[in-house]
Motif scaffolding. Structure first.
Motif, PDB file in Angstrom:
ATOM      1  N   ALA A  91       0.934  -1.080  -0.101  1.00 22.85           N
ATOM      2  CA  ALA A  91      -0.188  -0.525  -0.325  1.00 22.85           C
ATOM      3  C   ALA A  91       1.220   1.221   0.039  1.00 22.85           C
ATOM      4  O   ALA A  91       0.124   2.190  -0.394  1.00 22.85           O
ATOM      5  N   ALA A  92       2.168   0.780   0.631  1.00 20.35           N
ATOM      6  CA  ALA A  92       2.907   2.280   1.167  1.00 20.35           C
ATOM      7  C   ALA A  92       3.520   2.903  -0.377  1.00 20.35           C
ATOM      8  O   ALA A  92       3.580   3.551  -0.710  1.00 20.35           O
ATOM      9  N   THR A  93       3.938   1.438  -0.846  1.00 22.30           N
ATOM     10  CA  THR A  93       4.747   1.500  -2.587  1.00 22.30           C
ATOM     11  C   THR A  93       3.075   2.103  -3.638  1.00 22.30           C
ATOM     12  O   THR A  93       4.152   2.925  -3.982  1.00 22.30           O
ATOM     13  N   LEU A  94       3.141   1.864  -3.337  1.00 26.81           N
ATOM     14  CA  LEU A  94       1.658   1.852  -4.867  1.00 26.81           C
ATOM     15  C   LEU A  94       1.348   3.721  -4.102  1.00 26.81           C
ATOM     16  O   LEU A  94       1.161   4.868  -5.529  1.00 26.81           O
ATOM     17  N   ALA A  95       0.937   4.049  -3.342  1.00 25.92           N
ATOM     18  CA  ALA A  95       0.853   5.361  -2.801  1.00 25.92           C
ATOM     19  C   ALA A  95       1.710   6.565  -2.786  1.00 25.92           C
ATOM     20  O   ALA A  95       1.923   7.786  -3.699  1.00 25.92           O
ATOM     21  N   ALA A  96       3.305   5.747  -2.245  1.00 28.14           N
ATOM     22  CA  ALA A  96       4.407   6.421  -3.081  1.00 28.14           C
ATOM     23  C   ALA A  96       4.574   6.794  -4.565  1.00 28.14           C
ATOM     24  O   ALA A  96       4.697   7.570  -5.286  1.00 28.14           O
ATOM     25  N   LEU A  97       4.317   5.711  -5.208  1.00 31.97           N
ATOM     26  CA  LEU A  97       3.944   5.957  -6.890  1.00 31.97           C
ATOM     27  C   LEU A  97       2.265   6.605  -7.352  1.00 31.97           C
ATOM     28  O   LEU A  97       1.927   6.384  -8.919  1.00 31.97           O
ATOM     29  N   GLY A  98       1.861   7.415  -6.953  1.00 36.54           N
ATOM     30  CA  GLY A  98       0.296   8.014  -6.920  1.00 36.54           C
ATOM     31  C   GLY A  98      -0.860   6.995  -7.703  1.00 36.54           C
ATOM     32  O   GLY A  98      -1.193   7.972  -7.778  1.00 36.54           O
ATOM     33  N   GLN A  99      -0.407   5.748  -6.920  1.00 41.97           N
ATOM     34  CA  GLN A  99      -1.751   4.889  -7.213  1.00 41.97           C
ATOM     35  C   GLN A  99      -2.301   4.629  -5.953  1.00 41.97           C
ATOM     36  O   GLN A  99      -2.320   5.444  -4.989  1.00 41.97           O
ATOM     37  N   ASP A 100      -3.465   3.942  -6.212  1.00 39.09           N
ATOM     38  CA  ASP A 100      -4.301   3.959  -5.306  1.00 39.09           C
ATOM     39  C   ASP A 100      -3.675   2.562  -4.462  1.00 39.09           C
ATOM     40  O   ASP A 100      -3.433   1.923  -5.476  1.00 39.09           O
ATOM     41  N   PRO A 101      -3.525   3.148  -3.060  1.00 44.35           N
ATOM     42  CA  PRO A 101      -3.111   1.971  -2.308  1.00 44.35           C
ATOM     43  C   PRO A 101      -3.501   1.159  -2.084  1.00 44.35           C
ATOM     44  O   PRO A 101      -2.795  -0.599  -2.086  1.00 44.35           O
ATOM     45  N   HIS A 102      -5.034   0.820  -2.493  1.00 43.89           N
ATOM     46  CA  HIS A 102      -5.484  -0.798  -2.088  1.00 43.89           C
ATOM     47  C   HIS A 102      -5.688  -1.264  -3.192  1.00 43.89           C
ATOM     48  O   HIS A 102      -6.354  -2.164  -3.306  1.00 43.89           O
ATOM     49  N   ASP A 103      -5.618  -0.889  -4.422  1.00 42.12           N
ATOM     50  CA  ASP A 103      -5.448  -1.730  -6.046  1.00 42.12           C
ATOM     51  C   ASP A 103      -4.991  -2.925  -5.973  1.00 42.12           C
ATOM     52  O   ASP A 103      -3.809  -1.908  -6.856  1.00 42.12           O
ATOM     53  N   ARG A 104      -4.927  -3.982  -4.988  1.00 36.89           N
ATOM     54  CA  ARG A 104      -4.014  -4.658  -5.733  1.00 36.89           C
ATOM     55  C   ARG A 104      -4.458  -5.713  -7.167  1.00 36.89           C
ATOM     56  O   ARG A 104      -4.033  -6.663  -7.460  1.00 36.89           O
ATOM     57  N   ASP A 105      -5.642  -4.583  -7.927  1.00 37.81           N
ATOM     58  CA  ASP A 105      -5.885  -5.583  -9.663  1.00 37.81           C
ATOM     59  C   ASP A 105      -5.698  -4.474 -10.601  1.00 37.81           C
ATOM     60  O   ASP A 105      -5.679  -4.544 -11.412  1.00 37.81           O
ATOM     61  N   SER A 106      -4.420  -3.678 -10.389  1.00 33.47           N
ATOM     62  CA  SER A 106      -4.192  -2.443 -11.494  1.00 33.47           C
ATOM     63  C   SER A 106      -2.776  -3.170 -11.500  1.00 33.47           C
ATOM     64  O   SER A 106      -2.694  -4.205 -10.917  1.00 33.47           O
ATOM     65  N   PRO A 107      -2.549  -2.495 -13.151  1.00 31.83           N
ATOM     66  CA  PRO A 107      -1.272  -2.864 -13.406  1.00 31.83           C
ATOM     67  C   PRO A 107      -0.249  -2.806 -13.353  1.00 31.83           C
ATOM     68  O   PRO A 107       0.315  -3.781 -13.237  1.00 31.83           O
ATOM     69  N   LEU A 108      -0.090  -1.868 -11.920  1.00 32.61           N
ATOM     70  CA  LEU A 108       1.586  -1.398 -11.536  1.00 32.61           C
ATOM     71  C   LEU A 108       1.791  -2.899 -10.472  1.00 32.61           C
ATOM     72  O   LEU A 108       2.850  -2.653 -10.045  1.00 32.61           O
ATOM     73  N   PHE A 109       0.373  -3.125  -9.642  1.00 40.74           N
ATOM     74  CA  PHE A 109       0.664  -3.815  -8.524  1.00 40.74           C
ATOM     75  C   PHE A 109       0.686  -5.691  -9.261  1.00 40.74           C
ATOM     76  O   PHE A 109       1.856  -6.354  -9.023  1.00 40.74           O
ATOM     77  N   LEU A 110      -0.173  -5.867 -10.172  1.00 45.86           N
ATOM     78  CA  LEU A 110       0.081  -7.199 -10.764  1.00 45.86           C
ATOM     79  C   LEU A 110       1.292  -6.932 -12.018  1.00 45.86           C
ATOM     80  O   LEU A 110       2.265  -8.667 -11.158  1.00 45.86           O
ATOM     81  N   HIS A 111       2.632  -6.618 -12.285  1.00 42.50           N
ATOM     82  CA  HIS A 111       3.005  -6.232 -12.789  1.00 42.50           C
ATOM     83  C   HIS A 111       4.413  -6.128 -11.900  1.00 42.50           C
ATOM     84  O   HIS A 111       5.612  -6.977 -12.868  1.00 42.50           O
ATOM     85  N   HIS A 112       4.440  -5.275 -10.803  1.00 45.76           N
ATOM     86  CA  HIS A 112       5.032  -5.456 -10.567  1.00 45.76           C
ATOM     87  C   HIS A 112       5.952  -5.771  -8.469  1.00 45.76           C
ATOM     88  O   HIS A 112       6.577  -5.618  -7.765  1.00 45.76           O
ATOM     89  N   LEU A 113       4.505  -6.234  -8.293  1.00 41.44           N
ATOM     90  CA  LEU A 113       4.889  -5.902  -6.924  1.00 41.44           C
ATOM     91  C   LEU A 113       3.636  -7.385  -6.178  1.00 41.44           C
ATOM     92  O   LEU A 113       4.486  -7.714  -5.356  1.00 41.44           O
ATOM     93  N   ARG A 114       3.011  -7.925  -7.044  1.00 40.02           N
ATOM     94  CA  ARG A 114       2.195  -9.237  -6.748  1.00 40.02           C
ATOM     95  C   ARG A 114       3.373 -10.160  -7.105  1.00 40.02           C
ATOM     96  O   ARG A 114       3.280 -10.343  -5.793  1.00 40.02           O
ATOM     97  N   ASP A 115       4.601 -10.907  -7.427  1.00 40.60           N
ATOM     98  CA  ASP A 115       5.423 -11.876  -7.599  1.00 40.60           C
ATOM     99  C   ASP A 115       6.146 -11.769  -6.624  1.00 40.60           C
ATOM    100  O   ASP A 115       6.359 -12.385  -6.204  1.00 40.60           O
ATOM    101  N   PRO A 116       6.747 -10.577  -6.141  1.00 40.38           N
ATOM    102  CA  PRO A 116       7.700  -9.876  -5.352  1.00 40.38           C
ATOM    103  C   PRO A 116       7.153 -10.634  -3.533  1.00 40.38           C
ATOM    104  O   PRO A 116       7.681 -11.112  -2.764  1.00 40.38           O
ATOM    105  N   GLU A 117       5.355 -10.474  -3.351  1.00 41.86           N
ATOM    106  CA  GLU A 117       4.733 -10.327  -2.345  1.00 41.86           C
ATOM    107  C   GLU A 117       4.638 -12.148  -2.522  1.00 41.86           C
ATOM    108  O   GLU A 117       5.464 -12.987  -1.384  1.00 41.86           O
ATOM    109  N   TYR A 118       4.990 -12.793  -2.930  1.00 43.41           N
ATOM    110  CA  TYR A 118       5.085 -14.170  -2.909  1.00 43.41           C
ATOM    111  C   TYR A 118       6.182 -14.911  -2.768  1.00 43.41           C
ATOM    112  O   TYR A 118       5.976 -16.292  -2.131  1.00 43.41           O
ATOM    113  N   GLN A 119       6.766 -14.199  -3.744  1.00 47.79           N
ATOM    114  CA  GLN A 119       8.727 -14.883  -3.428  1.00 47.79           C
ATOM    115  C   GLN A 119       9.034 -14.106  -2.410  1.00 47.79           C
ATOM    116  O   GLN A 119       9.169 -15.174  -1.292  1.00 47.79           O
TER     117      GLN A 119
END
Length: 194
Positions: A48-76
């Motif tokens: 959420a903090a990363t998304l907010a720092a990048l000017g995105q909705d901090p709670h949108d776990r369905d955004s392209p930014l989250f899905l392409h850059h944050l999803r896999d590191p979370e799972y790893q």
């Protein structure tokens, strides 16, 4: 023998509630310590903090930014933390949607997971009727669900249900209205996993 058990499925299906319900009985049944690793608890605030720092909705776990850059590191990170616990002799209940990993049949792939043969593996796909899941999401009022609720028709079309070979060795548990016997049967199956 340690155990790595995944509880995966869509929002509102009751993954975390099911894992919490079973962790104590499973520890007693196996005589082994367990820990609960919930992906949202581990990484929700930092994402959420990363998304907010990048000017995105901090709670949108369905955004392209989250899905392409944050999803896999979370799972790893979830898997890294699970492996650290397993190395210490602590079994793990790992909670997260993990739909892509189920689709690609990775959750029981020891090489992909990086776990040895002495770790018992199990993956539970937790499902619930769509109306039940929707009611649970509304009731819990979590900010991370806002996008799903405001775009429900779009979100519901992306919900994935395993089928065919994806169901091989996957334990399916429906939380819409389970009886005590259903929980007992799941507990027995997980305690016997090898």
């Amino acid at each position: 023998m340690t155990r790595l058990v995944f509880f995966c499925g869509h929002a509102g299906t009751g993954k975390t509630s099911l894992a919490k319900r079973l962790i104590g009985p499973l520890a007693r049944a196996t005589g082994k310590p367990f820990c609960l690793l919930d992906k949202d608890t581990l990484y929700g605030r930092s994402s959420a903090a990363t998304l907010a720092a990048l000017g995105q909705d901090p709670h949108d776990r369905d955004s392209p930014l989250f899905l392409h850059h944050l999803r896999d590191p979370e799972y790893q990170g979830l898997l890294d933390t699970a492996r650290e616990n397993l190395a210490l002799g602590v079994s793990v209940l790992a909670v997260g949607p993990l739909s892509r990993e189920v689709r690609e049949r990775r959750l029981l792939d020891r090489d992909w997971l990086g776990v040895s043969q002495d770790v018992a593996l199990a993956a539970v796909w937790v499902r619930a009727a769509e109306e039940t899941a929707h009611q649970r999401i509304v009731a819990r009022a979590h900010p991370g669900d806002a996008w799903k609720l405001s775009h429900w028709d779009e979100y519901r079309q992306r919900r994935f249900e395993p089928e065919g070979a994806q169901l091989d060795d996957l334990i399916v548990f429906d939380t819409t209205a389970p009886a005590q016997g259903d929980y007992d049967a799941l507990l027995h199956r997980l305690a016997q996993a090898t």
